[in-house]
Motif scaffolding. Sequence first.
Motif, PDB file in Angstrom:
ATOM      1  N   THR A  83       4.702  -5.873  15.684  1.00  0.00           N
ATOM      2  CA  THR A  83       3.968  -4.827  16.272  1.00  0.00           C
ATOM      3  C   THR A  83       4.913  -3.570  16.296  1.00  0.00           C
ATOM      4  OG1 THR A  83       5.415  -5.697  18.279  1.00  0.00           O
ATOM      5  CG2 THR A  83       3.210  -6.406  17.811  1.00  0.00           C
ATOM      6  N   ALA A  84       4.332  -2.426  16.558  1.00  0.00           N
ATOM      7  CA  ALA A  84       4.917  -1.045  16.626  1.00  0.00           C
ATOM      8  C   ALA A  84       5.526  -0.809  15.414  1.00  0.00           C
ATOM      9  CB  ALA A  84       5.973  -1.037  17.809  1.00  0.00           C
ATOM     10  N   VAL A  85       4.959  -0.951  14.174  1.00  0.00           N
ATOM     11  CA  VAL A  85       5.293  -0.826  12.825  1.00  0.00           C
ATOM     12  C   VAL A  85       3.976  -0.152  12.209  1.00  0.00           C
ATOM     13  CG1 VAL A  85       7.181  -2.339  12.818  1.00  0.00           C
ATOM     14  CG2 VAL A  85       5.044  -2.759  11.922  1.00  0.00           C
ATOM     15  N   ALA A  86       4.234   0.722  11.157  1.00  0.00           N
ATOM     16  CA  ALA A  86       3.351   1.393  10.468  1.00  0.00           C
ATOM     17  C   ALA A  86       3.618   1.528   8.959  1.00  0.00           C
ATOM     18  CB  ALA A  86       2.921   2.812  10.920  1.00  0.00           C
ATOM     19  N   ALA A  87       2.700   1.279   8.186  1.00  0.00           N
ATOM     20  CA  ALA A  87       2.883   1.408   6.517  1.00  0.00           C
ATOM     21  C   ALA A  87       3.433   3.083   6.163  1.00  0.00           C
ATOM     22  CB  ALA A  87       1.762   0.926   5.841  1.00  0.00           C
ATOM     23  N   VAL A  88       4.345   3.112   5.485  1.00  0.00           N
ATOM     24  CA  VAL A  88       4.769   4.465   5.080  1.00  0.00           C
ATOM     25  C   VAL A  88       3.803   4.851   3.848  1.00  0.00           C
ATOM     26  CG1 VAL A  88       6.400   5.751   3.914  1.00  0.00           C
ATOM     27  CG2 VAL A  88       7.106   4.184   5.494  1.00  0.00           C
ATOM     28  N   ASP A  89       3.305   6.180   4.027  1.00  0.00           N
ATOM     29  CA  ASP A  89       2.390   6.571   2.873  1.00  0.00           C
ATOM     30  C   ASP A  89       3.072   6.573   1.367  1.00  0.00           C
ATOM     31  OD1 ASP A  89       0.880   8.162   1.499  1.00  0.00           O
ATOM     32  OD2 ASP A  89       0.167   9.754   2.773  1.00  0.00           O
ATOM     33  N   PRO A  90       2.652   6.243   0.403  1.00  0.00           N
ATOM     34  CA  PRO A  90       3.260   6.235  -1.017  1.00  0.00           C
ATOM     35  C   PRO A  90       3.595   7.442  -1.243  1.00  0.00           C
ATOM     36  CG  PRO A  90       1.217   4.811  -1.097  1.00  0.00           C
ATOM     37  CD  PRO A  90       1.203   5.635   0.341  1.00  0.00           C
ATOM     38  N   ASP A  91       3.242   8.568  -0.923  1.00  0.00           N
ATOM     39  CA  ASP A  91       3.387  10.121  -1.211  1.00  0.00           C
ATOM     40  C   ASP A  91       4.771  10.278  -0.619  1.00  0.00           C
ATOM     41  OD1 ASP A  91       1.238  10.138  -2.819  1.00  0.00           O
ATOM     42  OD2 ASP A  91      -0.162  11.184  -1.281  1.00  0.00           O
ATOM     43  N   ASN A  92       5.217   9.603   0.583  1.00  0.00           N
ATOM     44  CA  ASN A  92       6.410   9.822   1.331  1.00  0.00           C
ATOM     45  C   ASN A  92       7.604   9.224   0.725  1.00  0.00           C
ATOM     46  OD1 ASN A  92       5.330  11.730   2.853  1.00  0.00           O
ATOM     47  ND2 ASN A  92       4.834  10.152   4.436  1.00  0.00           N
ATOM     48  N   LEU A  93       7.409   8.210  -0.419  1.00  0.00           N
ATOM     49  CA  LEU A  93       8.484   7.470  -0.896  1.00  0.00           C
ATOM     50  C   LEU A  93       9.324   8.061  -2.038  1.00  0.00           C
ATOM     51  CD1 LEU A  93       6.429   3.722  -1.124  1.00  0.00           C
ATOM     52  CD2 LEU A  93       7.860   4.787   0.721  1.00  0.00           C
ATOM     53  N   ILE A  94       9.736   9.223  -1.721  1.00  0.00           N
ATOM     54  CA  ILE A  94      10.299  10.096  -2.740  1.00  0.00           C
ATOM     55  C   ILE A  94      11.536   9.355  -3.267  1.00  0.00           C
ATOM     56  CG2 ILE A  94       9.844  12.157  -1.130  1.00  0.00           C
ATOM     57  CD1 ILE A  94      12.723  12.052  -0.215  1.00  0.00           C
ATOM     58  N   LEU A 137      11.333   6.700  -4.928  1.00  0.00           N
ATOM     59  CA  LEU A 137      10.865   5.947  -6.181  1.00  0.00           C
ATOM     60  C   LEU A 137      10.328   7.064  -7.138  1.00  0.00           C
ATOM     61  CD1 LEU A 137       8.570   3.301  -4.229  1.00  0.00           C
ATOM     62  CD2 LEU A 137      10.905   3.108  -4.936  1.00  0.00           C
ATOM     63  N   LYS A 138      10.547   6.485  -8.362  1.00  0.00           N
ATOM     64  CA  LYS A 138      10.199   7.443  -9.566  1.00  0.00           C
ATOM     65  C   LYS A 138       8.650   7.495  -9.688  1.00  0.00           C
ATOM     66  CE  LYS A 138      14.232   6.483 -12.370  1.00  0.00           C
ATOM     67  NZ  LYS A 138      14.847   6.036 -13.623  1.00  0.00           N
ATOM     68  N   ASN A 139       8.080   6.461  -9.392  1.00  0.00           N
ATOM     69  CA  ASN A 139       6.512   6.634  -9.619  1.00  0.00           C
ATOM     70  C   ASN A 139       5.746   5.722  -8.214  1.00  0.00           C
ATOM     71  OD1 ASN A 139       3.692   6.759 -10.081  1.00  0.00           O
ATOM     72  ND2 ASN A 139       3.808   5.942 -12.180  1.00  0.00           N
ATOM     73  N   PRO A 140       5.921   6.358  -7.194  1.00  0.00           N
ATOM     74  CA  PRO A 140       5.442   5.853  -5.773  1.00  0.00           C
ATOM     75  C   PRO A 140       3.841   4.973  -6.319  1.00  0.00           C
ATOM     76  CG  PRO A 140       6.312   7.637  -5.497  1.00  0.00           C
ATOM     77  CD  PRO A 140       5.996   7.756  -6.958  1.00  0.00           C
ATOM     78  N   ALA A 141       3.072   5.579  -6.904  1.00  0.00           N
ATOM     79  CA  ALA A 141       1.904   5.178  -7.092  1.00  0.00           C
ATOM     80  C   ALA A 141       1.474   3.798  -7.843  1.00  0.00           C
ATOM     81  CB  ALA A 141       0.941   6.300  -7.944  1.00  0.00           C
ATOM     82  N   THR A 142       2.759   3.544  -8.589  1.00  0.00           N
ATOM     83  CA  THR A 142       2.483   2.026  -9.414  1.00  0.00           C
ATOM     84  C   THR A 142       3.470   1.011  -8.769  1.00  0.00           C
ATOM     85  OG1 THR A 142       4.298   3.057 -10.773  1.00  0.00           O
ATOM     86  CG2 THR A 142       1.780   3.182 -11.379  1.00  0.00           C
ATOM     87  N   THR A 143       4.116   1.460  -7.415  1.00  0.00           N
ATOM     88  CA  THR A 143       5.127   0.543  -6.972  1.00  0.00           C
ATOM     89  C   THR A 143       4.095  -0.919  -6.604  1.00  0.00           C
ATOM     90  OG1 THR A 143       6.733  -0.068  -5.309  1.00  0.00           O
ATOM     91  CG2 THR A 143       4.708   1.448  -4.594  1.00  0.00           C
ATOM     92  N   GLN A 144       4.876  -2.001  -6.440  1.00  0.00           N
ATOM     93  CA  GLN A 144       4.325  -3.080  -6.022  1.00  0.00           C
ATOM     94  C   GLN A 144       4.751  -3.433  -4.667  1.00  0.00           C
ATOM     95  OE1 GLN A 144       2.111  -5.127  -7.936  1.00  0.00           O
ATOM     96  NE2 GLN A 144       2.100  -3.236  -9.348  1.00  0.00           N
ATOM     97  N   ASN A 145       5.410  -2.624  -4.137  1.00  0.00           N
ATOM     98  CA  ASN A 145       5.899  -3.039  -2.804  1.00  0.00           C
ATOM     99  C   ASN A 145       5.317  -2.078  -1.654  1.00  0.00           C
ATOM    100  OD1 ASN A 145       7.693  -4.721  -3.750  1.00  0.00           O
ATOM    101  ND2 ASN A 145       9.396  -3.200  -4.153  1.00  0.00           N
ATOM    102  N   ILE A 146       5.314  -2.433  -0.556  1.00  0.00           N
ATOM    103  CA  ILE A 146       4.908  -1.806   0.838  1.00  0.00           C
ATOM    104  C   ILE A 146       6.049  -1.540   1.686  1.00  0.00           C
ATOM    105  CG2 ILE A 146       3.249  -1.803   2.692  1.00  0.00           C
ATOM    106  CD1 ILE A 146       1.424  -3.590   1.125  1.00  0.00           C
TER     107      ILE A 146
END
Length: 1445
Positions: free
Chosen positions: A944-955, A957-966
């Motif tokens: 509860t009280a958590v939200a997924a981070v937008d991949p664009d904000n995962l600075i 990471l080298k390539n956030p769009a291809t990450t296998q993690n959330i």
Amino acid sequence: MKHHSQELFELCTDTKSIPRRRTRSVSPPAARTNQRPKSGGRDELWDPWPDGDFEKLFTWEEVLRTDNLSEHWACQPGGGDKRGSESALAWSQGKKTRRVCLGVITCDEPTCEVVTRPQTRRAGIMGQLNASCLCGSQLKHIDCGVTSVLYSFKGGVYYIHKGIHHHPKQTHILHLSRDERTRFEQIVFENPAAGPAALIAGRNSLTGTRESVATISTVLLNQDRVKAELQALRGKSTRNFVDDFAEFQKNHPGYVLYSQFEAVTVVVVQTQFMVSQLVTDFIEDEAVNGIVSDAAHGFWYSSKDLLIISSTYSALLACWVPGLMTYANGGSAEHYRLHFLVLFNSMADECEKHGREVNDELFGNVVDFSEAERVGFTQAFIMFWTNREDSRSQAELEDAAGALLKGCQQHYRSQVTRVKKISGVIDPAKADNFQSRALALLLVLDMDTFKQKVASLLRDYPKTKPWLEWWLRDSHAQMLFPPFQKMKTGLFQAMPDSTNAEEAMHAKLYATVGKRYNLMEGLLCLQVFMESFQLRAAGRSVGAPIRYGAAKSWQTNLQIHGRTHPERAPRSHRSKSRKNDGRPPDTSRQLLRTHSKTRDKQQASKEDLDSDSDNSLDSNISNHPLSSRPSYPCIDQTSNASRILTTQRDGFRKNLRATRIIKDISSADGVFGWLGRAFRLLLHKMPPEETYLARTFFEAQIIDLRFCSGTSGGPMHWQIPRQPHPKCHFQLDVKLSAQYKGDLAAWFRDLIRVNKEATSKTYCWRTLDAQVLCDGSSNFITLYLGIPVMLIVEFGDVLHRDNKWNIPKHIRPLTKEAEEQHSLVYDVVGLAFCDPTPKLAHFITRYSLDGKRVYHYDDLSHGGYAQLLKNATVKSHLVGNLHDIPAPGGFNVHGVVYRLRGGSDAQNFFAEHQIAAAERLHHVHVKRDLQSPGSIPIISLSRTAVAAVDPDNLIWLKNPATTQNIEYEQVPIEDPLVLQASGNEEESLSTSEIKKPLELDDGESEASDYTFDCRCGALGNGHEVAGGQKTIRCDLCENWSHIACQRGGRASNLHPKAAFYCDGCSTQESKAPPTRKSSRKATTKKKTAPLHTRLIAGKGALARLGKYWYPVRLIQSYDTVGLPASARNRVRWWVVWWRGCRFPLSLGSPPGDVEQGDLMDELWQDQAKRREIRLGEWIHSWDTPREEDLIQNFMSAEVSKELDDILLPHIASLQKLLDSPDLNQYGAEAYPVIDYILRSRKKPDGVGAYSIPFCGDISSHEYAKIARWFSENVPGASGQVEKWLGGMPLVHAFTLVVAHRKASDFEKRIEARNEEWNDSMLLKMAWADLMISYPTNSFVADVDLECLTALEARMFEDSEEAGPAGNQQWGLDAGQHHRRWNVYLGIPDEWVSARDYSESELEVRKTLPAPFDRYLTYVINSAAPYSVITLMLHLWSLQTSYPKL
């Protein structure tokens, strides 16, 4: 005359009877002789070694005496001509037979004296000659051919012998003469209980001499021959059984009362003395009345035959004597029926003979719990009274028979002792507690208390349910437990509590006449046994003493020693400590004892050292034995099979190299290293969904959950993979071996454990260009969601001396129940061996396909075929310590392979278990498509009280769009979503997806213990105390508790994302129960939700039992998936009935579960339905004592055996504190409460007592129990309650109780502070614990009373909001409540408020019964002639029958 042992010695030292080994002799060997040895008492009428030419006539009597002229020579029998006849008058015309001597077999060694008897067939003789002599020499056959002719005619046998035997006599003879057999039979009859070994050794006598059957003939030196002779002799009595039995009845008239020789065979015997003992006067001062019946299993020769004995107590002999004895060829109900029917008839005849009344109580019996015996007794009882034309029906007679049987309490006690020793059912630490509570059921008198104790026992020991249910069957319970008994109380108490008297009768029978008899011998022995009682009774009747001392010495022993046999007293500590120095520790006390403090400290330090090392299983093993050696050598073979296998193998290697799974053919690798890389290659070339199912056969499915506390002021964040990632095989090293002490099963269970501690990391994973973006505390946990079917484990550095891995035969991932029900267990399949040669790495394997035969495979050896290892088993060649498993020369164990017994089904069960545990413990949600087994699970975080981070904000990471993690981050907590009940009556019953809270999986592993702390008092490991109820976890303290124990059902139907806080973590405002004020304003009546949405776990409700409704607490409903809405009333609820319910006796015990159609809530504002409900009687919540009342009425508290164990040793000190007010005479160290009084300078009150306000976490129930114990056990306390209740003596008792219960916790605290531990320190810490002001939630809540109070507040509230339904509407149209109960008597004032009433609200809207109209008319018309008192009685009767009038 020589002593028989001396004769035996001479016989055994005779050179002609003992084989000797070949030796060199100085003097020439003695020649063999034909001289016949001394007969040793043989009959001179016939020489069993006939020799020479002679003829002789033998009469038939002489033939019989010589056992048909038996010879010791080895002879081949042959027939003569067919013209002779045994009825001829002359011997020359008699029947002719021949005997031809076959000679002997000897060896070519002159000094050897072994002479072997040849077999009668030529093939047998050739087989004998192929073997060697005992001395090792070659055997030879000396043929004889001497013939004897026998003519059998009317006058006897004419014997003609021709020729001389020119060979020695064989040392092995076959036959006994008639005189020898007669002497053997005489010894056997004198020693009927002696076996073959005892007969050969001889029997003891008072003179010390011993007589052995071996002195009769060397034939009887063979123990097997003696056994055969015994069996033949003992079977003689059955050859003419009919004649023998007829002669027996003739010689013993009246002894056999009844006999039947059919499929059910019985022989019932009784003497006149026996029947006279069955009908005696009632004995009031001892429980020795009635009959005790039991069956002896060892008296008859056949193990299936029984001796059924019914005994009665003889006041003259002061002991139990047999009244009737029956031989039975089985133990069926028919056998017992015949026995008891004869018993009843003989007793009735004896009563009528003496003019006594024949009644039911005459036949009262104490028996064990054999179903056949009980049914047989009942059938015999019904037949007996039916034959006497009794007026009772068969059902009434059956009930009467059940009321005459009393069960053996010793059988129950023995069963309790047996069950408590089963560690899988009863925790050894709680065995004594289980035993005392189970035995206490024998003493409970009322049914309500009995049910409470049984429920408590099942809650604490749930695995005893089948055992306890067996004892609680109606047929068993009425024979044993007082609340169920149908037997009259006076008769029940006057009869023995066990069948021990009959068990002792069996022992006395065996000691008197022995055991294992055939029928005729046994009947004679029984008569002898019975006559011994008759003789003693005759002597006792004329004053002759039949014993010295008291008649029942065991009673004196019981009073003096506390047991009937003084020698059974517990041994002293010194004798217990002695043990055989050649025997290892092999008892539970020795193997499970607590370790000493020194050893514990050493072990703790060792674990601390081990924990500093990196034990990650994903790290590479640096000391692998194959790190510098090439693998896969090519071995050339000449066979075609070898060439084919070589081609296939090399082609497979080239494919591996071409796909870059291996670098080259000689690359260094383990035996399974290529397998994981092959699967990873498949992921690149094929869609993952197509290979997922195949890969799970070899791969485990794991996820790495990371979480970080975040920077100062920053949010907490989590990282989790979208899909699980695989792990193909596992590599174990020396460090892990030391950590798990070589226990492979323990390592694997710890590896897959879900509730493991998180591992801390140096810094957070959020880094960018070597710069740490988050300075929070980072941790990670590896969770195993799936396990492979084939488990592969490799061992690194197997040559290291500290690598002590032990390979078990089985590995159980979860519990034993999971193994039994789902086959969730690994079985060892095979081992891989490695050649530690520095240049090459050659692997071979050893495996088993069926768990029995073991095969060995060595590459292309033996043409590429596996070889079966003879005499090899899985236990001897596949399991054990790495260094102890027998390996081929030059090889070491490299790896082991296990196979999951249950296959994919076991995999699925394990996955469901792990997914549920991960959701509950770590909020990891796994979505699986059960319809598509090949689909890959999708993972998310369900906190509860958590939200997924937008991949664009995962600075970072080298390539956030291809990450296998959330990644998730914490967000501000909003008000939890509360779902309102839907008004749609036809909605589906299955609401689990939106309302079902998390619940504990029944299959949770023992390794996944979880903390359980419920407000109802259940505390400890949830597996043991949850009791099968649905549970929920607090989002703050993470403790688990029952959903049904939360006030008002507040934990039911929670949204999956809604937060839950237990009582200890919620605010005080949320704890306050809702109160109903009389100043409520009228509100608009809302639409009533459907009943099935109002019934939730934890709320109170009304349940129908018969025609009345009683209060219950709803625990949980059973699974409703698949039921249509029309079947809603068939849903069943687990309920707890209010303990104050007063049920009608005719209804029996209430059920533990109730259909929803028989449930109703408070029917708030529902006037019409309330008028149709007739309430059963119960104790109102306002009349039930509260916590504060328990202390004042402490004598009503339960008695606790635990307090006896704790406080009895301190009675003297407690009495001193009560009687002596001078505090200075006591030591402050021994009495912390006195030290507190002296330091605080407290003053005594008016009665000289010191009021002490401290009780720590001792609940009101415990307070009352201790107070009751103090009043009943401390001398003088019961008359001085005002001096100790809440005062110094009682508080010191609290200190002792706390010190006992928390000693282990206190000791750990002292050791952590490196302080000295002693009893004084223990009491000081217990006193400090008492002075702590515990929060209110630490006390046990009466959840049942709490639930009833809320229910009744809604049922009986009379306010504007309640409307007309609150104006005493219950049952107004339905009729009287149970026993004309006034349900509104004593309602609290705060539940009633002023409002406008209408007279129509109390009108009865249904037609009153005709008897009421007639009765009312009668009272009105007859008022004048009756007195005022009579009229008032009539009106009172009307008021109680129809209170609303």
